[in-house]
Design a protein around this motif. Structure first.
Motif: not given
Length: 231
Positions: A117-118, A136-142, A144-145
């Motif tokens: 969930e970031g 996966g969280a980085v790619v989705a921008g979830r 903190l990302h």
């Protein structure tokens, strides 16, 4: 045969002083640390394989505005697992005496949930278990990302270096827990405080003899008449 049996017993014995399996209701301390209330007392847990931003650590949003993402992450974790019951398995004990453990909530891996969930990052120095979850969280921008921020371990390293005074002999706080720098501008006398991780934090020197000071919280700084630095 006796020697073989003795070896088997030693291999399965728990590490002295560390509960191997335990569970209880959670009280969240920060994004990766919480207390678990067991039948035998409270266990301070540091989640294995994850690293969340520190309380007071700042992130920068797309508009260039900095905000306390460490407190935000802790609040988000609190909303998800606070006052709920988890089961944990001990991995080791850290130098602060905390039990480093993997924990589950209703069968779901808490570390994986937070990284996915970031809300925390994979702590790859200790485990690669959540590497793909973070990617996966980085790619989705979830979570903190969706913002710019320093990895928590880099933030801690910078704060420690600053508190130690650094090679240039910068001033340091008398209380290690008070890391906010209350600076007075030489041109105009504006009272501005800098949070760890902000752009000018590392190069800001505190001169107590000229009225500058360290603060332990933003509330304290604002109450004393300082305003937060814009970057």
């Amino acid at each position: 045969m006796l020697r073989i049996c003795s070896l088997i017993v030693l291999m399965v014995m728990p590490v002295a002083g560390i509960a191997q399996g335990f569970g209880g209701v959670v009280r969240v301390i920060d994004g990766d640390t919480f207390d678990v209330g067991t039948d035998l007392g409270t266990v301070r847990v540091r989640l294995h394989g994850v690293d969340a931003p520190e309380i007071g650590q700042t992130c920068t949003n797309g508009d260039g505005v900095q905000w306390d993402c460490g407190t935000w992450a802790a609040d988000q974790v609190r909303a998800r697992i606070g006052q709920r019951e988890v089961t944990c398995e001990t991995v080791t004990q850290d130098r602060y005496g905390r039990t480093v453990a993997r924990c589950a909530l209703a069968g779901q891996d808490v570390g994986q949930m937070l990284v996915s969930e970031g809300l925390a990052l994979a702590f790859r120095r200790y485990s690669m278990a959540y590497d793909l979850d973070e990617k996966g969280a980085v790619v989705a921008g979830r979570g903190l990302h969706a913002h710019r921020f320093a990895r928590p371990e880099d933030h801690r390293r910078a704060v420690r270096a600053e508190q130690a005074g650094g090679a240039s002999g910068r001033s340091q706080a008398a209380d290690p827990g008070c890391t906010i720098k209350g600076n007075i501008s030489r041109s105009g006398g504006a009272r501005i405080y800098h949070m760890p991780g902000q752009a000018d934090y590392a190069r800001t020197t505190i001169r107590p003899d000229q009225g500058e000071r360290w603060f332990c919280s933003e509330v304290e700084a604002r109450a004393a008449g300082w305003r937060r630095a814009q970057r």
